[in-house]
Design a protein around this motif. Structure first.
Motif, PDB file in Angstrom:
ATOM      1  N   ALA A 136       0.842  -1.191   0.000  1.00 18.90           N
ATOM      2  CA  ALA A 136       0.000   0.000   0.000  1.00 18.90           C
ATOM      3  C   ALA A 136       0.879   1.243   0.000  1.00 18.90           C
ATOM      4  CB  ALA A 136      -0.919   0.006   1.215  1.00 18.90           C
ATOM      5  N   ILE A 137       0.561   2.197  -0.875  1.00 24.03           N
ATOM      6  CA  ILE A 137       1.385   3.389  -1.057  1.00 24.03           C
ATOM      7  C   ILE A 137       0.537   4.629  -0.788  1.00 24.03           C
ATOM      8  CG2 ILE A 137       2.782   4.717  -2.693  1.00 24.03           C
ATOM      9  CD1 ILE A 137       3.282   2.082  -4.174  1.00 24.03           C
ATOM     10  N   ASP A 138       1.055   5.498   0.064  1.00 26.13           N
ATOM     11  CA  ASP A 138       0.417   6.781   0.332  1.00 26.13           C
ATOM     12  C   ASP A 138       0.738   7.718  -0.839  1.00 26.13           C
ATOM     13  OD1 ASP A 138      -0.584   9.117   1.275  1.00 26.13           O
ATOM     14  OD2 ASP A 138       0.580   9.177   3.125  1.00 26.13           O
ATOM     15  N   LEU A 139      -0.232   7.928  -1.727  1.00 25.46           N
ATOM     16  CA  LEU A 139       0.018   8.712  -2.941  1.00 25.46           C
ATOM     17  C   LEU A 139       0.347  10.164  -2.614  1.00 25.46           C
ATOM     18  CD1 LEU A 139       0.093   8.805  -6.023  1.00 25.46           C
ATOM     19  CD2 LEU A 139      -2.366   9.285  -5.995  1.00 25.46           C
TER      20      LEU A 139
ATOM     21  N   PRO B 192       5.793  17.749 -12.692  1.00 22.36           N
ATOM     22  CA  PRO B 192       6.683  16.788 -12.024  1.00 22.36           C
ATOM     23  C   PRO B 192       5.941  15.694 -11.273  1.00 22.36           C
ATOM     24  CG  PRO B 192       6.700  18.904 -10.876  1.00 22.36           C
ATOM     25  CD  PRO B 192       5.970  19.118 -12.158  1.00 22.36           C
ATOM     26  N   HIS B 193       4.708  15.968 -10.827  1.00 21.88           N
ATOM     27  CA  HIS B 193       3.968  14.935 -10.109  1.00 21.88           C
ATOM     28  C   HIS B 193       3.616  13.771 -11.029  1.00 21.88           C
ATOM     29  CE1 HIS B 193       1.021  17.699 -11.864  1.00 21.88           C
ATOM     30  NE2 HIS B 193       0.145  16.711 -11.840  1.00 21.88           N
ATOM     31  N   LEU B 194       3.297  14.066 -12.288  1.00 23.91           N
ATOM     32  CA  LEU B 194       2.993  12.992 -13.238  1.00 23.91           C
ATOM     33  C   LEU B 194       4.256  12.231 -13.624  1.00 23.91           C
ATOM     34  CD1 LEU B 194       0.428  14.698 -15.632  1.00 23.91           C
ATOM     35  CD2 LEU B 194      -0.020  12.933 -13.925  1.00 23.91           C
ATOM     36  N   ARG B 195       5.339  12.948 -13.806  1.00 21.54           N
ATOM     37  CA  ARG B 195       6.602  12.298 -14.180  1.00 21.54           C
ATOM     38  C   ARG B 195       7.079  11.350 -13.087  1.00 21.54           C
ATOM     39  NH1 ARG B 195      10.393  13.961 -17.994  1.00 21.54           N
ATOM     40  NH2 ARG B 195      12.450  13.021 -17.763  1.00 21.54           N
ATOM     41  N   LEU B 196       7.048  11.839 -11.855  1.00 25.40           N
ATOM     42  CA  LEU B 196       7.498  11.008 -10.740  1.00 25.40           C
ATOM     43  C   LEU B 196       6.598   9.792 -10.567  1.00 25.40           C
ATOM     44  CD1 LEU B 196       8.806  12.096  -7.337  1.00 25.40           C
ATOM     45  CD2 LEU B 196       6.758  10.693  -7.355  1.00 25.40           C
ATOM     46  N   THR B 197       5.288   9.988 -10.638  1.00 28.88           N
ATOM     47  CA  THR B 197       4.354   8.869 -10.459  1.00 28.88           C
ATOM     48  C   THR B 197       4.529   7.823 -11.552  1.00 28.88           C
ATOM     49  OG1 THR B 197       2.761  10.372  -9.411  1.00 28.88           O
ATOM     50  CG2 THR B 197       1.929   8.257 -10.193  1.00 28.88           C
TER      51      THR B 197
ATOM     52  N   ASP C 145      -5.986  10.382   0.138  1.00 27.88           N
ATOM     53  CA  ASP C 145      -6.566  11.022   1.320  1.00 27.88           C
ATOM     54  C   ASP C 145      -8.026  11.328   1.065  1.00 27.88           C
ATOM     55  OD1 ASP C 145      -4.381  11.217   3.169  1.00 27.88           O
ATOM     56  OD2 ASP C 145      -3.485  12.711   1.870  1.00 27.88           O
ATOM     57  N   GLY C 146      -8.832  11.152   2.113  1.00 25.58           N
ATOM     58  CA  GLY C 146     -10.230  11.525   2.044  1.00 25.58           C
ATOM     59  C   GLY C 146     -10.443  12.900   2.652  1.00 25.58           C
ATOM     60  N   THR C 147     -11.591  13.092   3.251  1.00 26.00           N
ATOM     61  CA  THR C 147     -11.889  14.372   3.896  1.00 26.00           C
ATOM     62  C   THR C 147     -11.185  14.421   5.243  1.00 26.00           C
ATOM     63  OG1 THR C 147     -14.055  14.409   2.830  1.00 26.00           O
ATOM     64  CG2 THR C 147     -13.717  15.884   4.712  1.00 26.00           C
TER      65      THR C 147
ATOM     66  N   ARG D 218      -5.803  19.056  -7.931  1.00 25.50           N
ATOM     67  CA  ARG D 218      -5.553  18.880  -9.363  1.00 25.50           C
ATOM     68  C   ARG D 218      -4.420  17.879  -9.594  1.00 25.50           C
ATOM     69  NH1 ARG D 218      -6.370  24.550  -9.595  1.00 25.50           N
ATOM     70  NH2 ARG D 218      -4.095  24.889  -9.546  1.00 25.50           N
ATOM     71  N   CYS D 219      -3.382  17.966  -8.778  1.00 20.34           N
ATOM     72  CA  CYS D 219      -2.280  16.998  -8.897  1.00 20.34           C
ATOM     73  C   CYS D 219      -2.762  15.586  -8.592  1.00 20.34           C
ATOM     74  CB  CYS D 219      -1.146  17.389  -7.956  1.00 20.34           C
ATOM     75  SG  CYS D 219      -0.315  18.933  -8.356  1.00 20.34           S
ATOM     76  N   VAL D 220      -3.599  15.456  -7.567  1.00 21.01           N
ATOM     77  CA  VAL D 220      -4.111  14.134  -7.192  1.00 21.01           C
ATOM     78  C   VAL D 220      -4.967  13.557  -8.316  1.00 21.01           C
ATOM     79  CG1 VAL D 220      -5.628  12.900  -5.599  1.00 21.01           C
ATOM     80  CG2 VAL D 220      -4.000  14.574  -4.722  1.00 21.01           C
ATOM     81  N   ASN D 221      -5.847  14.354  -8.876  1.00 21.97           N
ATOM     82  CA  ASN D 221      -6.720  13.876  -9.953  1.00 21.97           C
ATOM     83  C   ASN D 221      -5.912  13.448 -11.186  1.00 21.97           C
ATOM     84  OD1 ASN D 221      -8.989  14.384  -8.378  1.00 21.97           O
ATOM     85  ND2 ASN D 221      -9.243  16.463  -9.185  1.00 21.97           N
ATOM     86  N   ASP D 222      -4.866  14.215 -11.502  1.00 23.92           N
ATOM     87  CA  ASP D 222      -4.012  13.829 -12.635  1.00 23.92           C
ATOM     88  C   ASP D 222      -3.336  12.490 -12.382  1.00 23.92           C
ATOM     89  OD1 ASP D 222      -4.710  16.158 -13.891  1.00 23.92           O
ATOM     90  OD2 ASP D 222      -2.888  17.251 -13.320  1.00 23.92           O
ATOM     91  N   CYS D 223      -2.813  12.313 -11.168  1.00 28.35           N
ATOM     92  CA  CYS D 223      -2.119  11.057 -10.843  1.00 28.35           C
ATOM     93  C   CYS D 223      -3.082   9.882 -10.818  1.00 28.35           C
ATOM     94  CB  CYS D 223      -1.411  11.182  -9.499  1.00 28.35           C
ATOM     95  SG  CYS D 223      -0.015  12.332  -9.499  1.00 28.35           S
ATOM     96  N   VAL D 224      -4.290  10.099 -10.337  1.00 29.97           N
ATOM     97  CA  VAL D 224      -5.282   9.014 -10.309  1.00 29.97           C
ATOM     98  C   VAL D 224      -5.624   8.581 -11.733  1.00 29.97           C
ATOM     99  CG1 VAL D 224      -7.677   8.463  -9.747  1.00 29.97           C
ATOM    100  CG2 VAL D 224      -6.245   9.631  -8.076  1.00 29.97           C
ATOM    101  N   GLU D 225      -5.806   9.526 -12.617  1.00 36.74           N
ATOM    102  CA  GLU D 225      -6.100   9.178 -14.017  1.00 36.74           C
ATOM    103  C   GLU D 225      -4.942   8.411 -14.645  1.00 36.74           C
ATOM    104  OE1 GLU D 225      -7.569  11.375 -18.165  1.00 36.74           O
ATOM    105  OE2 GLU D 225      -7.164  12.543 -16.345  1.00 36.74           O
ATOM    106  N   LEU D 226      -3.719   8.836 -14.342  1.00 34.66           N
ATOM    107  CA  LEU D 226      -2.544   8.136 -14.868  1.00 34.66           C
ATOM    108  C   LEU D 226      -2.465   6.710 -14.334  1.00 34.66           C
ATOM    109  CD1 LEU D 226       0.228   8.050 -16.322  1.00 34.66           C
ATOM    110  CD2 LEU D 226       1.222   9.065 -14.258  1.00 34.66           C
ATOM    111  N   LEU D 227      -2.690   6.532 -13.038  1.00 30.97           N
ATOM    112  CA  LEU D 227      -2.602   5.203 -12.424  1.00 30.97           C
ATOM    113  C   LEU D 227      -3.686   4.276 -12.948  1.00 30.97           C
ATOM    114  CD1 LEU D 227      -1.807   6.276  -8.751  1.00 30.97           C
ATOM    115  CD2 LEU D 227      -0.239   5.172 -10.351  1.00 30.97           C
TER     116      LEU D 227
END
Length: 606
Positions: free
Chosen positions: A24-27, A45-50, A70-72, A113-122
């Motif tokens: 399990a990885i804490d994104l 850089p967040h997309l590149r690193l992920t 992370d949630g609320t 926005r960074c989280v949403n981009d990484c989720v779509e990539l994953l």
């Protein structure tokens, strides 16, 4: 300083520790790390690193990653986050609520926005992504505690408070050094602290939900305090102390240098008078007449004079010292309890319930849905080409280690699968490679000859294959440019990739065994044909030294300098032994020759 406290109990695991394990990885931890690389002016850089880290974990470490979001956040966490933000920004906390809300909203929107981009990539990479009700490390810890994953990758030490059993702080894919792995069982055995003890320590010194903790209590005091209670009673005792009720002094408090608690053995209540000369019980007058029972001398002339810093070990003095130590610890105990009782609403019930909660995610009755699918290559190429401005051929090359790993895994389960990415078939194992201290098989893939496949190669990949030699994976190593291993070489209709030997054995057993046997035969022939080195010679025969292998720096200088120096030395010795008027000239010639200083001295002065 919590990680510093746990450092002595870390295990240093090797490269294959996580192979075929679920992690399990804490994104959010990865996304926060990209902030340190903003100076490089890298695009997203967040997309590149992920992207690079995910491909590395999957293909190089053989990990099955599970990403957690992370949630609320709880109101306490939001408040603590704002206080931390103001502290680091140097902003006065007395500013209005409107300013606080504005700063919080702007910062959170960029992070989302960074989280949403990484989720779509994953999701395009086929990785499972879960969302926590609150903290991501809490859900990581729950998955680990319930046995759904084997470890957590996070830098947040709160994972232990949420119940994690195995935490990996960080991974260095391009390093020979082992990584640190923290097991809760080792922490319990080394520190004597269990999960509730650690929660109690966090309440005293501060945590992510209460940055202040108890004023005047640091980590050492907190550890010394909680060790005096068992795990079952620690919270009840903290409630008593918080209400102002000071529990009885815990004589069994463990701390380095503490004295042993006083026993109930019978001893004099008052301290006896002691001799000022020898320091033992009794009067000085009596000890002048005859020595006391503590002083042993050959003659009966009297006691011995006490040395500087002398301490009497009689029962009376021992009792006095123990009473002083006990009084000292009692005063310390009372002072700590007074500091705790001054805090309002201590301990905080909400924080305790948050750490002890066992429901940090929305699951079905069967548990969390953890499935790893095949990457959606075409959509992924379009996504990265749009966001990162990468060429499609570059993206396909970078994805090939992940695709080849998936292919080998699927082939081990289903031998009917034929072609890698629908175009290449297994040809042979070329050699064994060692990179960063880890072993790989260099596998050669041959493009399948088929009329149907001749037009199946995308235009971008066709251009890539036309080049004679392309080496992928040698980007500068850094936070964002973590080089992809195994390496890929494209040469016409051939592709060379570096693969894990175990995967190759499971997918192509016969070919792997044949390669191993041929390798053993070659090694035996090389040992038989190689000529042993002569004594005192540093040269290596050409037959024993394989061609095309770069010599080490010591071997290079031994094979080039030593023969020439030895030959020059022999000529000089012959010249010096022959008589003649030119001896001085020869000496000047010797001193001016291209020899080391030590050699010239031996030749000139014997």
């Amino acid at each position: 300083k919590f990680w510093e406290l746990l450092k002595p109990y870390a295990r240093f695991e090797g490269f294959d520790f996580l192979r075929d394990k679920k992690v399990a990885i804490d994104l959010s931890f990865w996304i926060v790390q990209q902030e340190t690389a903003l100076k490089t002016q890298a695009l997203n850089p967040h997309l590149r690193l992920t992207f690079f880290r995910t491909v590395n974990l999957f293909s190089k470490f053989g990990v099955f990653p599970v990403f957690v979001l992370d949630g609320t956040p709880s109101p306490l966490k939001s408040q603590a986050r704002m206080v931390r933000f103001f502290r680091f920004s140097g902003i006065d906390t007395s500013t209005s609520n409107v300013a606080e809300e504005g700063v919080s909203k702007e910062r959170n929107s960029a992070f989302k926005r960074c989280v949403n981009d990484c989720v779509e990539l994953l999701e395009l990479l086929g990785m499972p992504v879960l969302k926590a009700n609150g903290e991501a490390e809490a859900l990581c810890a729950q998955l680990n505690r319930d046995g759904h994953v084997d470890a957590c990758i996070t830098a947040d030490s709160d994972a232990f408070l949420f119940g994690a059993t195995c935490v990996i702080k960080s991974l260095r894919p391009n390093s020979k050094e082992p990584f640190e792995c923290y097991n809760m069982s080792d922490i319990e055995a080394g520190l004597g602290l269990k999960r509730k003890h650690l929660i109690a320590v966090s309440l005293l010194v501060g945590n992510d939900h209460d940055l202040n903790g108890v004023q005047g209590i640091g980590l050492d005091k907190a550890l010394r305090l909680v060790r005096g209670f068992s795990e079952d009673e620690i919270f009840d005792k903290l409630y008593e102390i918080g209400k102002g009720h000071v529990p009885l002094f815990q004589g069994e408090i463990r701390c380095a240098g503490d004295a042993i608690p006083c026993s109930d053995e019978s001893s004099p209540k008052a301290k006896q008078s002691h001799c000022s000369f020898c320091g033992h019980p009794g009067s000085k007058k009596a000890h002048f007449k005859s020595c006391c029972e503590y002083c042993i001398t050959d003659s009966n002339d009297g006691c011995l004079k006490k040395s500087q810093g002398f301490k009497c070990n009689c029962s009376s003095c021992d009792k006095v010292r123990k009473d002083k130590d006990k009084k000292k610890h009692e005063n310390w105990w009372i002072n700590v309890c007074n500091l705790i009782s001054k805090e309002t609403k201590f301990p905080n019930d909400e924080i305790i319930e948050m750490y002890m909660c066992n429901n940090h995610g929305e699951f079905t009755e069967e548990g969390p849905l953890l499935e790893w699918g095949d990457p959606k290559t075409d959509l992924l190429v379009d996504f990265l080409a749009y966001h990162q401005s990468w060429k499609p051929s570059y993206i396909r090359q970078r994805m090939l280690p992940m695709l080849s790993t998936l292919y080998l895994r699927e082939l081990a389960r289903n031998p009917n699968k034929t072609l890698l990415v629908g175009q290449y078939e297994f040809h042979s194992i070329q050699r064994v490679k060692i990179r960063y201290g880890h072993q790989y098989y260099e596998v050669k893939w041959k493009k399948a000859i088929s009329k149907e496949l001749s037009c199946a190669v995308p235009v971008e990949q066709s251009n890539m294959l036309e080049e004679e030699f392309i080496e992928v994976g040698d980007e500068p190593i850094g936070l964002l440019d973590e080089s992809i291993e195994p390496q890929i070489h494209v040469d016409g209709c051939w592709i060379l990739t570096d693969e894990n030997p175990e995967l190759v054995h499971s997918a192509f057993l016969e070919e792997a065994l044949k390669f191993r046997q041929e390798k053993e035969l070659k090694d035996m022939k090389r040992r038989k044909t190689s000529t042993p080195r002569s004594e005192g010679s540093f040269e290596m025969s050409e037959s024993s030294k394989p061609q095309g292998v770069q010599l080490s720096i010591t071997e290079f200088y031994r094979t080039t300098k030593t023969p020439s120096q030895a030959k020059l030395g022999e000529d000089l010795v012959k010249q010096s032994s022959s008589p003649g008027v030119g001896s001085s000239k020869q000496k000047r010639k010797v001193s001016g020759s291209k020899l080391s200083k030590a050699v010239r001295r031996r030749l000139l002065f014997g």
